[in-house]
Design a protein around this motif. Structure first.
Motif, PDB file in Angstrom:
ATOM      1  N   LEU A  72       0.845  -1.187   0.000  1.00 42.10           N
ATOM      2  CA  LEU A  72       0.000   0.000   0.000  1.00 42.10           C
ATOM      3  C   LEU A  72       0.881   1.238   0.000  1.00 42.10           C
ATOM      4  O   LEU A  72       1.609   1.502   0.968  1.00 42.10           O
ATOM      5  N   ALA A  73       0.806   1.997  -1.096  1.00 41.20           N
ATOM      6  CA  ALA A  73       1.701   3.150  -1.268  1.00 41.20           C
ATOM      7  C   ALA A  73       1.393   4.256  -0.272  1.00 41.20           C
ATOM      8  O   ALA A  73       2.300   4.922   0.226  1.00 41.20           O
ATOM      9  N   ASN A  74       0.137   4.489   0.045  1.00 40.80           N
ATOM     10  CA  ASN A  74      -0.222   5.604   0.924  1.00 40.80           C
ATOM     11  C   ASN A  74       0.123   5.353   2.389  1.00 40.80           C
ATOM     12  O   ASN A  74       0.198   6.288   3.193  1.00 40.80           O
ATOM     13  N   PRO A  84       3.081  -1.243  -6.115  1.00 41.45           N
ATOM     14  CA  PRO A  84       2.371  -0.565  -5.024  1.00 41.45           C
ATOM     15  C   PRO A  84       0.985  -0.109  -5.457  1.00 41.45           C
ATOM     16  O   PRO A  84       0.776   0.353  -6.585  1.00 41.45           O
ATOM     17  N   ILE A  85       0.034  -0.241  -4.558  1.00 43.48           N
ATOM     18  CA  ILE A  85      -1.348   0.141  -4.829  1.00 43.48           C
ATOM     19  C   ILE A  85      -1.556   1.562  -4.324  1.00 43.48           C
ATOM     20  O   ILE A  85      -1.375   1.846  -3.128  1.00 43.48           O
ATOM     21  N   ALA A  86      -1.940   2.440  -5.209  1.00 41.03           N
ATOM     22  CA  ALA A  86      -2.169   3.837  -4.836  1.00 41.03           C
ATOM     23  C   ALA A  86      -3.528   3.989  -4.156  1.00 41.03           C
ATOM     24  O   ALA A  86      -4.438   3.173  -4.338  1.00 41.03           O
ATOM     25  N   LEU A  87      -3.661   5.068  -3.386  1.00 38.99           N
ATOM     26  CA  LEU A  87      -4.900   5.304  -2.652  1.00 38.99           C
ATOM     27  C   LEU A  87      -6.097   5.377  -3.588  1.00 38.99           C
ATOM     28  O   LEU A  87      -7.171   4.836  -3.286  1.00 38.99           O
ATOM     29  N   GLU A  88      -5.940   6.023  -4.745  1.00 42.98           N
ATOM     30  CA  GLU A  88      -7.061   6.174  -5.674  1.00 42.98           C
ATOM     31  C   GLU A  88      -7.441   4.874  -6.369  1.00 42.98           C
ATOM     32  O   GLU A  88      -8.461   4.809  -7.065  1.00 42.98           O
TER      33      GLU A  88
END
Length: 565
Positions: free
Chosen positions: A340-342, A458-462
């Protein structure tokens, strides 16, 4: 001439035979109209019935289909009757005398059909009494699967009156079956105190086989003085048989223990010894690995519980094969790793087929790019010894995931003058890669894991969504579970009235509320022997009664209201 004069004697018998055969007419529009009952003997709700034959007359020719399964007679008479259809008449002949002063209900369901398109007669029921009045009370509701939020169709719903009745041993007297929507209705009941239960009667013997059949029950009795509606019966598979040790013997390189059914948990101990074990192919098998000094056998105490808290406490002697046996290959499988990037977190699980002896953390790396890597330590793992499952979770500086600037790339890239004699292909840059090096994991049998790698962008918040929940209940202890479309638990929270589930991938989800009566942090399935009902469950449903939540990327859904009761 003689042949012509005699021809009608040959044709006439053929004409008679053809008229006697009941067949569907050919041609014309399809028959969609079911048979209609014109009259019956006895008439509906007749009292003082003393005969042994029931006749039904229809407006067209009919046949009977699977009558012993379709026809339900309450109180039950053990299918002691004969039934036959001739043209438009159905005759049911009772083999035994009916009880005095008793109301009987005959529900034919789909047993009577027309002979053209097999359309069943609709709502074909008949009530009669051998006494002076007709009992008319009823109980109705729905049979449900509480864990999957769906209705149970064609299951037997039954009543009994005696407190000594046992659904695992005895057959009911009053019974019916649920329809395609799980609805049931028990009719023509006399006032009294009843107990209600349901059974998915696969073997059709009207007795609960807890090993193979789903069933449900209500602990509290019903004082029937008026019609009762909306009583739901939760049916689940719950093996109530006693827990037993069925087998224990050496197998391959381990000692195998077999129990009569799946275990919820177990504990093995031996004085002065470290016992390494795990579940085998299923949770009725336990594997004990040979970590003992050379001994003929080792006394081991087994303590185990099954899903209904039946216990097993016994001593057995573990002995291992003296033959040279090749161990089972050591296998690993990574499951559900996400970055999770955020938040700067990486989390996932690794499944093994054997217990672990050691982990080499220097062989576990998350490579962000050629210059940045994330390493792990013992504080970042959680070991599930029963299921041979390792959970890895680490939080790191999320700024490491930021894309390097052009100046940073130039600063970290050595300047090389191209050689005029040789041409080399540009080196491929590997980024966002989870690596398990060879020998990262060592099993209890000293074999090492193979090299493996997977890309973990990585998975961005959006790219994720959030679901907000609003729980309204007076119960002090409860669990809110987030499920995927296959009813697997994705996440859960306990005793939080406004929980939220974050960082969710776009998908379809459901919300399940468990009322945790015993406050043990999980759903308890109950126990018929101890007269404990399963803990209550509620699913979130929207205004259209749809439980599915379709979450899209960059969405916030809710708050979704779920109530109990």
């Amino acid at each position: 001439m003689k042949l012509k004069k005699s021809l009608h004697w040959l044709i006439f018998p053929l004409f008679i035979l053809s008229c006697a055969r009941q067949t569907s007419p050919t041609g014309g529009p399809k028959d969609t109209i079911p048979p209609i009952l014109m009259r019956s003997f006895p008439v509906k709700e007749q009292t003082n019935f003393k005969d042994n034959t029931i006749e039904l007359i229809f407006d067209e020719a009919v046949a009977v289909n699977n009558p012993k399964e379709q026809i339900i007679i309450t109180p039950d008479i053990n299918k002691e009757y004969d039934i036959i259809a001739r043209k438009n008449k159905v005759s049911l002949t009772l083999k035994a005398k009916l009880k005095d002063s008793t109301t009987y209900s005959f529900n034919f369901r789909d047993a009577v059909q027309d002979i053209t398109e097999k359309n069943p007669a609709v709502n074909l029921k008949l009530a009669l009494s051998t006494g002076s009045y007709i009992d008319s009370l009823s109980i109705e509701g729905t049979a449900v699967d509480p864990l999957k939020n769906k209705e149970y169709k064609d299951v037997t719903i039954a009543l009994y009156e005696s407190d000594t009745f046992n659904i695992l041993k005895h057959k009911p007297v009053y019974l019916t079956k649920s329809n395609d929507k799980g609805r049931y209705r028990l009719e023509n009941l006399k006032p009294g105190i009843y107990h209600l239960y349901g059974i998915d009667d696969k073997n059709r013997n009207l007795i609960v086989d807890s090993k193979t059949e789903s069933y449900g029950f209500l602990v509290d009795s019903i004082n029937l003085t008026k019609d009762i509606k909306s009583i739901n019966i939760p049916l689940i598979k719950l093996d109530a048989r006693p827990l037993k040790l069925t087998n224990s013997r050496p197998y391959n390189t381990y000692f195998n223990i077999k129990t009569s059914k799946n275990l919820k948990q177990f504990r093995l101990s031996s004085p002065g010894e470290v016992v390494m074990s795990s579940f085998g192919d299923d949770q009725s098998n336990i594997k004990i690995y040979n970590t003992f000094d050379t001994k003929d056998s080792v006394a081991i105490t087994l303590q185990a519980l099954d899903s209904v808290n039946n216990s097993l406490d016994t001593v057995l002697y573990a002995k291992f094969s003296e033959r040279e046996v090749k161990p089972e290959a050591f296998t690993t499988k990574s499951e559900g790793f996400r970055v999770l990037a955020n938040k700067g977190t990486i989390k996932g699980k690794v499944q093994f087929n054997k217990p672990l002896l050691d982990v080499h953390f220097d062989s576990i790396i998350y490579r962000i790019d050629s210059a940045k890597t994330i390493t792990f330590s013992r504080e970042n793992i959680l070991w599930d010894s029963l299921h041979n499952r390792l959970t890895i979770e680490k939080t790191f500086d999320k700024s490491l995931l930021a894309k390097p600037t052009e100046s940073e790339i130039k600063a970290t890239t050595p300047i090389q003058k191209p050689s005029p004699q040789t041409k080399t292909a540009p080196k491929k840059v590997v980024s966002h890669q989870l690596l398990f090096g060879k020998g990262a994991f060592i099993s209890i049998e000293l074999d090492s894991s193979k090299h493996s790698e997977e890309q973990l962008k990585p998975i961005a918040l959006e790219e994720t969504g959030i679901i907000f929940i609003d729980v309204q209940t007076t119960e002090p202890n409860f669990i809110v579970e987030l499920l995927d479309k296959n009813f697997n638990v994705i996440a859960s929270q306990k005793n939080i009235r406004k929980p939220q589930f974050e960082d969710l991938s776009p998908s379809e989800y459901q919300i399940r509320l468990i009322i945790d009566k015993d406050n043990d942090g999980k759903w308890s399935p109950g126990n018929y022997i101890l007269k404990h009902e399963p803990e209550p469950i509620r699913f979130y449903r929207n205004e259209k009664a749809n439980p599915v939540i379709n979450l899209k990327a960059n969405w916030e859904v809710g708050p979704l209201l779920i109530k109990y009761p």
